[in-house]
Design an enzyme around this catalytic site. Structure first.
Site, mmCIF file in Angstrom:
data_model
loop_
_atom_site.group_PDB
_atom_site.id
_atom_site.type_symbol
_atom_site.label_atom_id
_atom_site.label_comp_id
_atom_site.label_asym_id
_atom_site.label_seq_id
_atom_site.Cartn_x
_atom_site.Cartn_y
_atom_site.Cartn_z
ATOM 1 C CB CYS A 7 -2.220 -2.991 5.122
ATOM 2 S SG CYS A 7 -3.968 -2.543 4.913
ATOM 3 C CG ASP A 62 -1.979 -1.119 1.140
ATOM 4 O OD1 ASP A 62 -1.906 -1.944 0.219
ATOM 5 O OD2 ASP A 62 -2.840 -1.182 2.035
ATOM 6 C CE LYS A 88 -4.062 -4.336 0.842
ATOM 7 N NZ LYS A 88 -4.567 -3.319 1.772
#
Ligand code: VGL
Ligand code: ZN
Length: 202
Positions: free
Chosen positions: A147, A14, A99
């Site tokens: 994450c 990310d 995602k």
């Protein structure tokens, strides 16, 4: 010690504008500082014949993940908007796994939760590793306490020997100390905490 080899994968979590840019809606303090470390690690992985893969948080405009829809987060990483794009300084040298694109909740690069049924849904990440016979993963990116942690814990659960790059991560720290507690949780679960040069904290 050599971190990367043909049976290892670097997972870059990310590194998107909303997390890594100071102007992002969920900007992580120190996030931009991790970019050169991550780029160097990615090239080192490529040179060693390792696989490099990126994840991107990829939300619809409405999802129970967002505070406006019952979750806890400001709107961030809406798919195909500025916030979900990779930070422009990130050198992307491998494929990317999105995602949450169908409104799923969750933080891991490996699994999502169906918003309606809470059923666990895999992303393609584990399959990408299995076809390459990946045995070890090295996790870096944002954010340590969400994450990165969820991805590392899933990697361990799925049987990958898992390392976390201490200089290639940064925490949200909604509560002070969340990042440190996340590191301890990953370590206790079996993750190796290392610096990108392969050294360990003293
Ligand atoms: C993340 C909060 C919400 C992350 C994603 O990438 O760590 N954190 N969505
Ligand atoms: Zn998100």
């Amino acid at each position: 010690m050599q971190l990367h080899d043909p049976r290892s994968a670097l997972i870059v979590v990310d590194m998107q504008n909303d997390f890594a840019d100071p102007g992002g809606s969920l900007s992580v303090a120190g996030g931009a500082d991790t970019i050169p470390v991550v780029n160097t690690a990615a090239w080192a992985a490529i040179r060693a014949g390792a696989f490099v893969v990126y994840t991107q948080d990829w939300h619809p405009e409405h999802t129970p993940h967002f505070a406006q829809d019952g979750g806890i987060w400001p709107v961030h990483c809406v798919g195909d908007a500025w916030g979900s794009a990779f930070h422009p300084d990130l050198e992307v040298v491998g494929p990317s796994v999105h995602k949450g694109a169908n409104g799923e909740d969750g933080y891991s690069g490996f699994t999502m939760r169906d918003a309606a049924t809470s059923a666990e849904i895999p992303t393609e990440l584990d399959a990408l590793f299995r076809i390459r016979s990946i045995e070890r993963v090295i996790v870096c990116g944002l954010a340590t306490d969400y994450c990165v942690k969820a991805t590392a814990l899933d990697a361990i659960r799925l049987g990958y020997a898992t390392s976390v790059l201490l200089d290639g991560i940064a925490p949200v720290d909604l509560a002070p100390g969340d990042g440190d507690r996340a590191l301890e949780e990953m370590r206790a679960a079996g993750a190796r905490l290392v610096f990108a040069d392969g050294s360990s904290p003293s």
